[in-house]
Design a protein around this motif. Structure first.
Motif: not given
Lengths: 250, 178, 355
Positions: A41-44, A61-64, A82, A85, C70, C196-202, C204, C206-209
């Motif tokens: 949950d805090r990984t990109v 996790c969030d991805m770019i 950040h 993260t 992010s 923003a992709a900065n960790g969804h914190g559980g 929301r 996941k965001n993909i950029i």
């Protein structure tokens, strides 16, 4: 009781990789590390250009998705703005060791507190089997059709050896996923590379010797044997740098 | 009313600093002002010049091609810019470094041995401030005390010697009878 | 109005960025914009920010991409050759719909070119700042004050429309000092960066950029959605200045430092009884077509002035639908024309009109 289950950090979608490709194994190991350390949950994650370009679809996790070779610079931008993260890149040999060499070397020497998972399969897979910076001498690819001749195409690069000379590197290990035993070692190495980041130790890279049955023109089983016979002698497995090594020995 | 000033000499003579003092005082006098350096790759020793335009109106081009006031601190600058001074304009030349004299009759000419005065008074490196003192006297563009206060205002109190040198240099320049 | 300070244009951009909440800067030294990096390096640690010198322009723009992805307000700056290196990253940033500010303090080109002021990157900034269907919001400051105020605008437009914004300045504006007021208006209408992709914190999904679309229909749709936002930018954010256009026979079109030179020439021409005015595009993209089209109803001739070989001429011709003759005067390679040169050109045109 032992339950074999999909790691939570691995998305519930079919992977696009070819049959016998080891990307799937390494994806699983990354996801297992995210689960074990409870950091999804805090990984990109930063996906490269190459076969693992779609990695952004495979982790929870969030991805770019970065430009070819630039993942460590993108990761630097995320981590520096950040710091809480956990940031990792997942890159192939063309991405990390050819077009992105500068970004790799300089993020390493700056000691960016990031984790890099580096897939070395000695070939460009996505574009269909061209010579990689890690293609072995004599190895036939579509752009070294007579076998890589170091006098013409130059020599392959040994990434862990090179990066281990840099002050900013906390941890560099080369592993393989050709056998259950080696997969287990790879799993430990990947987890450690993330743990290092949690502990603020700095740049950690795990190079994973991998196969590309499709572009090597072999069966998956033959590919694993080819990796053992040809890649391992040129790219010896082991820990090339670990700033904690001395502590662990005590 | 617009005054176009061109300061020219070698890098290291404090050309840009001198221009900045004029610009700063103009700003604190609620005037419009622009300060444009000619910049090159060399930080020291090359040609340096700086355009300062002070005006009651919005300033258009910040480039001074025809100065109302030329401050020339070396011969190449004198040779290059003296012919461009507007009729009725003012030339202030450091006569220690520029032996050549202007033959123009349509401008005011002020020759001051600024570099010589600086060394005689233990003020090496302050010829630019001496020139500024003479400029204040010749033009009356700013009130002396206001200019001095703004110039030394930015210097930390710990550098009292520097403040003193600037003060003396400005005074010597102002009092010199050209 | 706040307290004015005397500052170089480059420094004004840097300070304005910080005052507008940009606490992260990634750059690489190049003349004539290095003061931006130096100012950031000095100031950022004191305001809890970060200035990181990258190993290349390529790395710097990708660090910007990571920071922007992010959700961070972020900036990079360079001069012409460095902007070429950044163009790959700029294209990805557009493709990912990320807000950020890129400064180009132009010098002469092509190649290593020179280090003197230039506007020869007009095409690059307005037409081809990277591969693909794309635009940047491009502002062209003409004073040190605008170096500061348009920096604030660039950040706000970038955030509002999720687009990179470029400040297209030049070496003269970067190096010159003028009084500047850093008053910043409080912004309340900027959207939250939920993408923003900065960790969804559980909390929301996941965001993909990402800028990759394997299905051409998906890619087309994403581009069309972006162009819909471009249309909003055109409608809401186009800016220009007009000077004595109403009765002008000749309308000069110039931006940046060149517009300053033209103003001096215009005042001199007016003193000689020549009816000449100025339209100064403040945004180069979107280009202020409307005031030009309106001016074409009364003006007889348009004169484009730039520090290049005439890169804006086509935009002016299109804006006025070629209704009037459009000529060009400029210097290039780092040479700046004097107001007298521009005045001579105005007089030449006026002479032709009188015949």
């Amino acid at each position: 009781m032992i339950v074999f289950d999909k790691p939570k950090a691995l998305s519930n979608v079919p992977l696009h990789y070819c049959p016998g490709c080891t990307h799937g194994i390494v994806h699983r190991l990354v996801a297992e590390a995210l689960d074990a350390l409870d950091i999804t949950d805090r990984t990109v994650g930063v996906a490269p250009v190459g076969c693992s370009v779609f990695a952004y679809n495979y982790f929870e996790c969030d991805m770019i998705q970065a430009a070819h070779g630039r993942a460590p610079a993108v990761a630097t931008g995320v981590k520096r703005t950040h710091p809480d993260t956990i940031v990792f890149t997942y890159q192939g040999d063309g991405d990390l060791a050819a077009i992105g060499t500068a970004e790799t070397v300089h993020s390493a020497t700056r000691g960016e507190n990031i984790t890099i998972i580096f897939i070395n399969n000695a070939i460009y897979g996505m574009t269909g089997g061209q010579m990689a910076p890690t293609t072995l001498p004599g190895q036939v690819t579509t752009t070294s059709p007579y076998g890589r001749d170091p006098k013409i195409q130059g020599n392959p690069v040994r990434v862990c050896e090179m990066l281990s000379t840099l002050d900013g590197v906390a941890y560099a290990e080369r592993v393989s996923v050709d056998s259950p035993k080696n997969i287990n070692n790879a799993k430990k190495a990947i987890k450690k590379a993330f743990q290092n980041q949690i502990d603020g130790k700095g740049f950690s890279i795990v190079e994973v010797l991998s196969t590309c049955p499709t572009n090597w023109g072999m069966s998956p089983a033959d590919s694993l044997e080819w990796l053992r016979q040809n890649m391992m002698p040129h790219y010896p497995l082991g820990v090339y740098k670990d700033i904690d090594a001395k502590k662990e020995e005590n | 009313m617009t005054t176009k000033i061109l300061l020219a000499g070698f890098g290291g003579q404090g050309i840009l600093f001198a221009g900045k003092q004029l610009a700063k005082t103009a700003m604190y006098s609620d005037l419009q002002v622009s300060w444009l350096p000619s910049y090159g790759p060399e930080m020291r020793g090359g040609a340096a010049n700086c355009s300062v335009i002070i005006s009651e109106e919005e300033i258009g081009s910040p480039i001074v091609t025809a100065p109302d006031v030329l401050i020339a601190l070396n011969l190449p600058s004198f040779d290059k810019f003296e012919p461009a001074i507007v009729p009725g304009g003012l030339l202030i030349a450091d006569s220690t470094l520029i032996a050549k004299e202007s033959t123009r009759t349509d401008i005011r000419i002020c020759r001051i041995p600024a570099t010589g005065l600086a060394s005689e008074n233990g003020l090496d490196g302050f010829a630019n401030v001496i020139i500024l003192g003479q400029l204040l006297k010749q033009t009356g563009i700013f009130e002396y005390q206001k200019f001095l206060d703004l110039m030394i205002g930015g210097i930390p109190a710990a550098k009292a010697a520097l403040i003193e040198k600037n003060k003396r240099a400005l005074e010597i320049g102002y009092n010199y009878e050209a | 109005m706040g307290q004015k300070v005397l500052m170089k244009g480059n420094e004004a951009i840097a300070e304005a960025a910080i005052k507008n909440g940009c606490l992260h800067f990634f750059g690489y030294p190049i003349t004539p914009q290095t003061e931006i990096s130096e100012y950031m390096a000095k100031r950022m640690p004191k305001v809890g920010g970060l200035c990181l010198q990258a190993e290349s322009e390529v790395a710097a723009i990708n660090m910007v991409m990571g920071a922007a992805a992010s959700g961070t307000r972020v900036m990079t700056s360079s001069s012409s050759p460095g902007i070429s290196l950044k163009s790959e990253g700029i294209s990805y940033i557009v493709g990912c719909d990320l807000p950020c500010v890129i400064v180009n303090v132009q010098r002469g080109g092509p190649g290593l070119g020179g280090i003197q002021p230039s506007q020869a990157d007009y095409y690059q900034a307005t037409k081809a700042n990277g591969h693909g269907d794309l635009h940047l919001f491009v502002v062209a400051p003409a004073s040190v004050q605008e170096m500061a105020s348009l920096t604030g605008l660039a950040f706000d437009v970038a955030d509002k429309y999720r687009t990179p914004a470029m400040i297209l300045a030049d070496g003269a504006l970067g190096q010159m000092m003028e009084p500047v007021d850093f008053a910043v208006e409080e912004k309340t209408d900027l959207p939250e960066k939920t993408w923003a992709a900065n960790g969804h914190g559980g909390k929301r999904n996941k965001n993909i950029i990402n800028s990759l679309f394997m299905d051409p229909n998906d890619l087309e749709n994403s581009i069309k959605a972006r162009f819909a936002r471009y249309a909003e930018i055109e409608a809401n954010e186009t800016r220009w200045e007009e000077l004595m256009v109403d009765d002008a026979d000749i309308v000069i079109v110039a931006y940046g430092i060149t517009s300053r030179i033209c103003k001096t020439a215009i005042n001199a021409a007016r003193a000689k009884g020549i009816k000449v005015g100025l339209i100064r595009p403040i945004t180069l993209w979107p280009f202020p077509k409307a005031p030009l089209a309106k001016a074409a109803e009364t003006a007889k001739h348009f004169l484009v002035c730039e520090l290049n070989m005439g890169q804006m001429v086509d935009d002016v011709k299109v804006a006025i639908d070629c209704a009037r003759p459009v000529s060009f005067y400029g210097r290039t390679g780092g040479v700046m024309p004097s107001a007298e040169e521009v005045l001579a050109e105005i007089e030449k045109i006026a002479g032709g009109l009188a015949k």
